[in-house]
Structures are given as structure tokens and as C-alpha cells.
Design a protein around this motif. Structure first.
Motif, PDB file in Angstrom:
ATOM      1  N   TRP A 122       0.816  -1.204   0.000  1.00 50.66           N
ATOM      2  CA  TRP A 122       0.000   0.000   0.000  1.00 50.66           C
ATOM      3  C   TRP A 122       0.856   1.264   0.000  1.00 50.66           C
ATOM      4  O   TRP A 122       0.389   2.335  -0.401  1.00 50.66           O
ATOM      5  CB  TRP A 122      -0.954  -0.008   1.196  1.00 50.66           C
ATOM      6  CG  TRP A 122      -2.013  -1.071   1.062  1.00 50.66           C
ATOM      7  CD1 TRP A 122      -2.167  -2.191   1.817  1.00 50.66           C
ATOM      8  CD2 TRP A 122      -3.054  -1.103   0.091  1.00 50.66           C
ATOM      9  NE1 TRP A 122      -3.238  -2.935   1.375  1.00 50.66           N
ATOM     10  CE2 TRP A 122      -3.801  -2.287   0.320  1.00 50.66           C
ATOM     11  CE3 TRP A 122      -3.434  -0.265  -0.959  1.00 50.66           C
ATOM     12  CZ2 TRP A 122      -4.902  -2.638  -0.457  1.00 50.66           C
ATOM     13  CZ3 TRP A 122      -4.535  -0.613  -1.740  1.00 50.66           C
ATOM     14  CH2 TRP A 122      -5.245  -1.791  -1.481  1.00 50.66           C
ATOM     15  N   ALA A 125       1.231   1.900  -3.524  1.00 49.50           N
ATOM     16  CA  ALA A 125      -0.035   2.402  -4.069  1.00 49.50           C
ATOM     17  C   ALA A 125      -0.244   3.874  -3.721  1.00 49.50           C
ATOM     18  O   ALA A 125      -0.728   4.661  -4.548  1.00 49.50           O
ATOM     19  CB  ALA A 125      -1.187   1.562  -3.531  1.00 49.50           C
ATOM     20  N   GLN A 126       0.142   4.268  -2.510  1.00 45.98           N
ATOM     21  CA  GLN A 126      -0.089   5.639  -2.063  1.00 45.98           C
ATOM     22  C   GLN A 126       0.721   6.669  -2.830  1.00 45.98           C
ATOM     23  O   GLN A 126       0.319   7.833  -2.923  1.00 45.98           O
ATOM     24  CB  GLN A 126       0.207   5.747  -0.565  1.00 45.98           C
ATOM     25  CG  GLN A 126      -0.878   5.103   0.300  1.00 45.98           C
ATOM     26  CD  GLN A 126      -0.517   5.123   1.774  1.00 45.98           C
ATOM     27  OE1 GLN A 126       0.565   4.713   2.155  1.00 45.98           O
ATOM     28  NE2 GLN A 126      -1.430   5.607   2.602  1.00 45.98           N
ATOM     29  N   LEU A 130       1.989   1.945  -8.404  1.00 45.76           N
ATOM     30  CA  LEU A 130       1.339   0.742  -8.945  1.00 45.76           C
ATOM     31  C   LEU A 130       0.345   1.066 -10.057  1.00 45.76           C
ATOM     32  O   LEU A 130      -0.301   0.156 -10.585  1.00 45.76           O
ATOM     33  CB  LEU A 130       0.620  -0.016  -7.823  1.00 45.76           C
ATOM     34  CG  LEU A 130       1.518  -0.588  -6.720  1.00 45.76           C
ATOM     35  CD1 LEU A 130       0.681  -1.338  -5.687  1.00 45.76           C
ATOM     36  CD2 LEU A 130       2.584  -1.504  -7.299  1.00 45.76           C
ATOM     37  N   GLU A 131       0.212   2.335 -10.413  1.00 48.03           N
ATOM     38  CA  GLU A 131      -0.716   2.708 -11.480  1.00 48.03           C
ATOM     39  C   GLU A 131      -0.232   2.126 -12.812  1.00 48.03           C
ATOM     40  O   GLU A 131       0.928   2.281 -13.184  1.00 48.03           O
ATOM     41  CB  GLU A 131      -0.830   4.228 -11.584  1.00 48.03           C
ATOM     42  CG  GLU A 131      -1.513   4.859 -10.381  1.00 48.03           C
ATOM     43  CD  GLU A 131      -1.618   6.364 -10.499  1.00 48.03           C
ATOM     44  OE1 GLU A 131      -1.439   6.882 -11.631  1.00 48.03           O
ATOM     45  OE2 GLU A 131      -1.865   7.021  -9.473  1.00 48.03           O
ATOM     46  N   CYS A 135      -1.468  -5.954  -9.658  1.00 49.00           N
ATOM     47  CA  CYS A 135      -0.891  -6.106  -8.328  1.00 49.00           C
ATOM     48  C   CYS A 135      -1.731  -7.044  -7.466  1.00 49.00           C
ATOM     49  O   CYS A 135      -2.923  -7.217  -7.691  1.00 49.00           O
ATOM     50  CB  CYS A 135      -0.758  -4.746  -7.640  1.00 49.00           C
ATOM     51  SG  CYS A 135      -2.311  -3.829  -7.515  1.00 49.00           S
ATOM     52  N   LEU A 137      -2.596  -7.402  -3.502  1.00 44.37           N
ATOM     53  CA  LEU A 137      -2.509  -6.680  -2.241  1.00 44.37           C
ATOM     54  C   LEU A 137      -3.501  -7.239  -1.230  1.00 44.37           C
ATOM     55  O   LEU A 137      -4.549  -7.770  -1.606  1.00 44.37           O
ATOM     56  CB  LEU A 137      -2.803  -5.193  -2.462  1.00 44.37           C
ATOM     57  CG  LEU A 137      -1.809  -4.424  -3.343  1.00 44.37           C
ATOM     58  CD1 LEU A 137      -2.372  -3.055  -3.693  1.00 44.37           C
ATOM     59  CD2 LEU A 137      -0.472  -4.286  -2.655  1.00 44.37           C
ATOM     60  N   MET A 144      -6.543   4.685   2.581  1.00 46.26           N
ATOM     61  CA  MET A 144      -6.638   4.682   1.123  1.00 46.26           C
ATOM     62  C   MET A 144      -7.969   5.272   0.687  1.00 46.26           C
ATOM     63  O   MET A 144      -9.035   4.856   1.134  1.00 46.26           O
ATOM     64  CB  MET A 144      -6.498   3.265   0.577  1.00 46.26           C
ATOM     65  CG  MET A 144      -5.098   2.699   0.685  1.00 46.26           C
ATOM     66  SD  MET A 144      -3.876   3.616  -0.285  1.00 46.26           S
ATOM     67  CE  MET A 144      -4.462   3.314  -1.940  1.00 46.26           C
ATOM     68  N   LEU A 149      -7.801   3.906  -4.903  1.00 47.03           N
ATOM     69  CA  LEU A 149      -8.101   2.502  -5.160  1.00 47.03           C
ATOM     70  C   LEU A 149      -8.539   2.286  -6.602  1.00 47.03           C
ATOM     71  O   LEU A 149      -8.266   1.240  -7.193  1.00 47.03           O
ATOM     72  CB  LEU A 149      -9.194   2.010  -4.200  1.00 47.03           C
ATOM     73  CG  LEU A 149      -8.795   1.874  -2.727  1.00 47.03           C
ATOM     74  CD1 LEU A 149     -10.017   1.595  -1.859  1.00 47.03           C
ATOM     75  CD2 LEU A 149      -7.782   0.753  -2.553  1.00 47.03           C
ATOM     76  N   LEU A 152      -5.919   1.289  -9.239  1.00 43.26           N
ATOM     77  CA  LEU A 152      -5.227   0.011  -9.129  1.00 43.26           C
ATOM     78  C   LEU A 152      -5.865  -1.041 -10.022  1.00 43.26           C
ATOM     79  O   LEU A 152      -7.051  -0.977 -10.347  1.00 43.26           O
ATOM     80  CB  LEU A 152      -5.233  -0.466  -7.677  1.00 43.26           C
ATOM     81  CG  LEU A 152      -4.543   0.440  -6.657  1.00 43.26           C
ATOM     82  CD1 LEU A 152      -4.693  -0.140  -5.257  1.00 43.26           C
ATOM     83  CD2 LEU A 152      -3.076   0.645  -7.007  1.00 43.26           C
ATOM     84  N   ARG A 165       7.208  -4.334 -11.202  1.00 39.04           N
ATOM     85  CA  ARG A 165       6.494  -4.238  -9.937  1.00 39.04           C
ATOM     86  C   ARG A 165       6.167  -5.638  -9.417  1.00 39.04           C
ATOM     87  O   ARG A 165       5.737  -6.513 -10.185  1.00 39.04           O
ATOM     88  CB  ARG A 165       5.206  -3.429 -10.087  1.00 39.04           C
ATOM     89  CG  ARG A 165       5.432  -1.969 -10.431  1.00 39.04           C
ATOM     90  CD  ARG A 165       6.113  -1.207  -9.311  1.00 39.04           C
ATOM     91  NE  ARG A 165       6.307   0.209  -9.649  1.00 39.04           N
ATOM     92  CZ  ARG A 165       7.425   0.704 -10.172  1.00 39.04           C
ATOM     93  NH1 ARG A 165       8.451  -0.096 -10.442  1.00 39.04           N
ATOM     94  NH2 ARG A 165       7.526   2.000 -10.445  1.00 39.04           N
ATOM     95  N   THR A 167       4.308  -7.639  -6.029  1.00 44.57           N
ATOM     96  CA  THR A 167       3.505  -7.517  -4.818  1.00 44.57           C
ATOM     97  C   THR A 167       2.987  -8.893  -4.410  1.00 44.57           C
ATOM     98  O   THR A 167       2.902  -9.817  -5.231  1.00 44.57           O
ATOM     99  CB  THR A 167       2.306  -6.572  -5.041  1.00 44.57           C
ATOM    100  OG1 THR A 167       1.646  -6.938  -6.269  1.00 44.57           O
ATOM    101  CG2 THR A 167       2.751  -5.132  -5.118  1.00 44.57           C
TER     102      THR A 167
END
Length: 322
Positions: A122, A125-126, A130-131, A135, A137, A144, A149, A152, A165, A167
Motif C-alpha cells: 500500500w 499504491a499511495q 502501482l498505477e 498487483c 494486495l 486509502m 483505489l 489500481l 512491480r 507484490t
């Protein structure tokens, strides 16, 4: 320049991984990540991967279970192929640290793989790392936003490697993630050897009551002849069956050949003797049917992942400590 093996084939480059620890990191997840790497080096007979334990400031960090781990400074890291975050149960608190956030953004822009174990995903993601990537998670953390969200692309899988990436959903899926990274660098053959090794280690060495009678009798005979070992043909003759029939019994019931299981029995006996601390290394080796101490050392290290000396006297030491 890519090195060549003795056969003249190209040798895959070493996989270099950095584990970036944060306060109250998940020790179980880190251990699950390191063990496959150690085993890969052991079974390959060379260093196919190496790792560094890192933190922002390079100070010892305590895991969530209280165990302290020494780290090196992140800004002094050696060359990396992959950097993996290992955080704790409250990753939303981490991004409030401006230096940490700046480092996350910096590494997300580098041409290295960037990953995270469990809830540390996360953090990626923040900061938007991860865009555009698939992923895996765990459940979303409270901080979030719905907008974050929506950017993602989650997948229903224990772990996910999508280009640069990586995860995974939690500690139990970390091993699968490490296997995937190793396979992409060194091939699936190495992973198959690792899985076979793990299965052999987990296999019980004592006969089960519902096993075929001939198999149980053979196992008992093996146990009686650990020093003066018997040949497979001798074992089959003693049972009144063919060698091929004996090999089928072992394969169907224990998943290995008679010779492989015989070696396992001798190594397990050697470990018991070493831990008792009453015999020398050479006596243990010869008492368990090894023709030389060097051969014993090699087999022991391949099976247990440690030198026999590391197991000497462990039972005696534990009793004294108690």
C-alpha cells in the motif's frame, strides 16, 4: 560480459535484491523471502543471488515481534536489480515521514524492480507506483481513498510480478514471489530442484503402518545396516522381489528411489549422533556408511544446508543451558 559455464553455456547473471526494512516490519515475511534465496545458492552450488538488508538510516531495526536486525543505509546500497519493501501492520503511518516518501518516489523512478511484501504494497499504491501495473494486495488500509483505489488493477492471486512491480498478499505468499523472481533469472529448473528438496526434507523417514509389507521390511533392513550399507540388488533379493519392483514400491509410497531414501536415513542418523556430541566427525561419517569424510560433508551440506560441525553437540548444549 556474461560468464560461461564449464560446458560453454552462458551463465545467468546474479540476482541482486535489497530488502528495505521499516519500523515494526514483519519478521516472518522477511524470513520467508530469505530462505528461498539461501536454498537457491545452496542447490546451484554457486551464488545465483545475493541480498542486502537496508533501512533509511542504516540503524538496527526491531521487527513487530521485537527481534532487532542490523541494516545498511539505503543511500549506500550496492547495485540492485530489485528493491523490496518490508513493513509492518500500519503502513499508512510510514508515508507521513517526508524522507521516506521522497525515497519511495525516487526508487519508483529508477530502472530496477520495485516490490513490497504484504501491507507494504500500500506504500507503493499511495505514491502512485502501482498505477498501470497489475498487483496483489491484502485488504485496503483505512487511509486509502476511493480515488486511489480506482487507479489500481488488482488480481486474485497470492502474488503478482508485472514488469518492474512485485507484490504479494501476505507472509505465506512471499515464497512464491521469490520463486518467480529466481525463475525469471535462472529458469524453472532451479525452482523444480528447490521444490523437490523441500518435499524430500518434509517426507517422514519412518514407515507408516499402512505401507506395503515389503516396503516396511526393506526400511527396517536399511535401518539395521546404516554402517555396512547394502546394495539395492541385495535389498531386493532379501525381500524376494525384483529390483524394479522394489523401486516402484519406493516411488509410489515415498516418492523417491531406494538409494535416495537410504541416504536420507543415514544422514538423519548422522545428525542425531552429531547433536549428541559423543563422537568425532570422522567416526560419525564412517558409522553412517560414508566412504570418506569429504563425501559425508558434501552430502550433509546438500541435505541440511549446513556443515556437520554446526550441529555438533547441540543436544548437550541445550541441556546445559536448560
Amino acid at each position: 560480459m556474461m560468464q560461461l559455464t564449464e560446458s560453454g553455456q552462458p551463465q545467468a547473471p546474479m540476482l541482486r535484491i535489497g530488502f528495505w526494512l521499516m519500523d515494526d516490519f514483519d519478521f516472518y515475511a522477511l524470513a520467508n523471502a530469505l530462505e528461498p534465496l539461501r536454498l537457491a545458492n545452496q542447490l546451484a552450488g554457486r551464488s545465483v543471488c545475493e541480498w542486502q538488508i537496508l533501512s533509511l538510516e542504516g540503524q538496527p531495526l526491531k521487527a513487530g515481534n521485537g527481534i532487532a536486525t542490523t541494516t545498511a543505509r539505503l543511500d549506500q546500497v550496492h547495485r540492485l536489480d530489485v528493491l523490496i519493501l518490508c513493513g509492518g501492520d500500519n503502513p499508512h503511518l510510514q508515508t507521513e515521514h517526508p524522507e521516506l516518501r521522497a525515497q519511495l518516489i525516487y526508487w519508483a523512478a529508477q530502472p530496477v524492480g520495485l516490490g513490497a511484501l504484504g501491507k507494504a504494497g500500500w506504500l507503493l499504491a499511495q505514491i502512485g507506483a502501482l498505477e498501470g501495473f497489475r498487483c496483489s494486495l491484502p485488504e485496503p488500509i483505512a487511509s486509502m481513498t476511493s480515488a486511489a483505489l480506482s487507479e489500481l488493477t488488482p488480481v486474485a492471486a497470492p502474488f503478482c510480478v508485472d514488469r518492474k512491480r512485485m507484490t504479494c498478499v501476505g507472509p505465506q505468499s512471499v515464497q512464491g514471489l521469490m520463486h518467480e523472481l529466481l525463475a525469471r533469472t535462472h529458469g524453472r529448473g532451479l525452482i523444480l530442484r528447490m521444490e523437490k528438496h523441500a518435499a524430500r526434507q518434509a517426507r517422514p523417514l519412518l514407515p507408516v503402518h499402512d505401507a506395503p509389507e515389503k516396503l516396511q521390511a526393506t526400511l527396517a533392513l536399511m535401518g539395521e545396516h546404516l554402517k555396512q550399507t547394502l546394495g539395492i540388488d541385495e535389498l531386493a533379493d532379501a525381500m524376494g522381489i525384483s529390483r524394479r519392483h522394489l523401486e516402484r514400491l519406493f516411488k509410489s509410497s515415498l516418492g523417491c528411489s531406494p538409494s535416495r531414501h537410504y541416504l536420507d536415513l543415514r544422514l538423519q542418523q548422522a545428525r542425531r549422533l552429531l547433536r549428541a556430541g559423543e563422537q568425532s566427525l570422522s567416526n560419525v561419517a564412517h558409522g553412517c556408511g560414508f566412504v570418506s569424510v569429504q563425501h559425508f560433508f558434501r552430502c550433509y551440506r546438500q541435505y541440511f544446508g549446513a556443515h556437520p560441525r554446526e550441529d555438533m553437540g547441540l543436544v548437550t548444549t541445550a541441556l546445559c543451558a536448560g
